[in-house]
Design an enzyme around this catalytic site. Sequence first.
Site, PDB file in Angstrom:
ATOM      1  N   ARG A   1       0.787  -1.240   0.000  1.00  0.00           N
ATOM      2  CA  ARG A   1       0.000   0.000   0.000  1.00  0.00           C
ATOM      3  C   ARG A   1       0.818   1.289   0.000  1.00  0.00           C
ATOM      4  NH1 ARG A   1      -4.050  -2.635  -2.021  1.00  0.00           N
ATOM      5  NH2 ARG A   1      -5.367  -3.805  -0.577  1.00  0.00           N
TER       6      ARG A   1
ATOM      7  N   ASN B   1      -0.229  -1.313  -7.555  1.00  0.00           N
ATOM      8  CA  ASN B   1      -1.444  -0.494  -7.512  1.00  0.00           C
ATOM      9  C   ASN B   1      -1.444   0.415  -6.284  1.00  0.00           C
ATOM     10  OD1 ASN B   1      -1.751  -2.783  -5.887  1.00  0.00           O
ATOM     11  ND2 ASN B   1      -3.959  -2.887  -6.190  1.00  0.00           N
TER      12      ASN B   1
ATOM     13  N   ASP C   1      -1.739  -5.863 -11.670  1.00  0.00           N
ATOM     14  CA  ASP C   1      -2.605  -6.589 -10.749  1.00  0.00           C
ATOM     15  C   ASP C   1      -3.664  -5.701 -10.125  1.00  0.00           C
ATOM     16  OD1 ASP C   1      -3.269  -9.050  -9.192  1.00  0.00           O
ATOM     17  OD2 ASP C   1      -2.858  -7.680  -7.551  1.00  0.00           O
TER      18      ASP C   1
ATOM     19  N   HIS D   1      -3.241 -15.567  -8.767  1.00  0.00           N
ATOM     20  CA  HIS D   1      -4.387 -16.086  -8.014  1.00  0.00           C
ATOM     21  C   HIS D   1      -5.386 -16.914  -8.833  1.00  0.00           C
ATOM     22  CE1 HIS D   1      -5.832 -12.316  -9.663  1.00  0.00           C
ATOM     23  NE2 HIS D   1      -5.347 -11.580  -8.675  1.00  0.00           N
TER      24      HIS D   1
ATOM     25  N   ASP E   1      -1.463 -12.848  -1.975  1.00  0.00           N
ATOM     26  CA  ASP E   1      -2.297 -11.709  -2.378  1.00  0.00           C
ATOM     27  C   ASP E   1      -2.720 -10.937  -1.133  1.00  0.00           C
ATOM     28  OD1 ASP E   1      -3.696  -9.875  -3.853  1.00  0.00           O
ATOM     29  OD2 ASP E   1      -5.344 -11.220  -4.383  1.00  0.00           O
TER      30      ASP E   1
ATOM     31  N   PRO F   1     -12.399  -5.387  -2.212  1.00  0.00           N
ATOM     32  CA  PRO F   1     -12.025  -6.799  -2.122  1.00  0.00           C
ATOM     33  C   PRO F   1     -10.606  -6.969  -1.578  1.00  0.00           C
ATOM     34  CG  PRO F   1     -11.813  -6.037  -4.380  1.00  0.00           C
ATOM     35  CD  PRO F   1     -12.384  -4.886  -3.600  1.00  0.00           C
TER      36      PRO F   1
END
Length: 440
Positions: A71, A101, A161, A241, A314, A332
Amino acid sequence: MTDQTTTDQSTTDLLITDVRPYGGDAVDVLVRDGVVAEIGPGLTAPADVSTLDGGGHVLLPGFVDLHVHLREPGGEESEDVATGSAAAALGGFTAVFAMPNTDPVADSDVVVEHVWRRGQEVGLVDVHPVGAVTVGLAGQQMAELGTMAASRAQVRMFSDDGKCVNDPLIMRRALEYASALGAVIAQHAEDHRLTGGAQAHEGVVASRLGLAGWPATAEETIVARDCALAREAGAALHVCHISSARTVDVLRAAKAAGVRVSAEVTPHHLLLTDSRLSGYDPVNKVNPPLRTAEDTKAMRAALAEGVIDVVATDHAPHASQYKDTEWQAARPGMLGLQTAFSVLVHTMVEPGLLDWRGVARVLSERPAEIGGLSDHGRPIAAGEPATFALVDPDAQWTVRGAALASRASNTPYEGMRLPGAVVATVLRGRITAQDGKVTP
């Protein structure tokens, strides 16, 4: 139990006593300058070497996670490199790959070097930034892969991703370019044209709950397409995943045809099913969604067979404002770093699907190989880096999200009693975690 009174956490000289490499016979391991100097029974620690009592536990190569979300930058209210690294070390991990991301997106040398530098500063695990395939994860223009590869971060894995590289032309060019760089493209396999508004696996449970269905076909079709593109380019493709039984069939056929494709499965897709959605608890909302018991069974069998190469967490922490809300609005993702080993013991070791050599393969050796790490996933042998996870296979512990090291607490295993525990983690001879505490 480990002997905390005799351990100097800053040293890379160490004698680890009474351990069972890969679950075999008990030996001692002498480490000098971060490298295994000698292995055998009855070793004596020189005066300048600290001691770690292995307590007869299993010694494995340090775990490598190809898929985490730290993050940072931009999402520090949910996690940052320091808290994520602590969770990783406590989970037995010695290297992690941080997905791009972030905010700003890790699509430039500036951002990937920031993440890499923060990992170096924290020093609990080796943090390897994953560079974005496309600028801003927008899927329209390929990012400067070469610049990121040549940066101090030496990026060797690229992914959008969280989003799929849907455009086949961009994906083809990315595979070709990555191949020239000796890198791998990691694909989030989801055809967004099939998942618009989807909230749960398309099936009986979603229908009963009134949730828009997420067809497994959205995953399978992208994997099939990308395997064809990778075959044409002679490139390395990694599929993130995996969740569908039919995707396993696609992978098996592609590998048989010589395609350079690898795949990962998450711990939660090995254990949890869409039956957990009945209470609309957003902690169970994840991308790709939890699927059926048939799919979960297929994931376990494919991991044991080697069609699925690795377990990757993940790890996706979310602050409470993003998760503790109604199902439709919740983001999610689930925590995974500190529970991954125990879930693997429960789903794969206890049923006899994997032995300890197999655990080393899927949590350390193959991830290091796919990620291009020459100093992780190495054999436990003289002359090799002293990078280990010391685990107690007989331990039992109860998961409490608030007690985990991550800044967030969104674990789907809250209150579960899980088998197996990480006792200590050693990175190049330096203890980074021991008895539930990090040791920077």
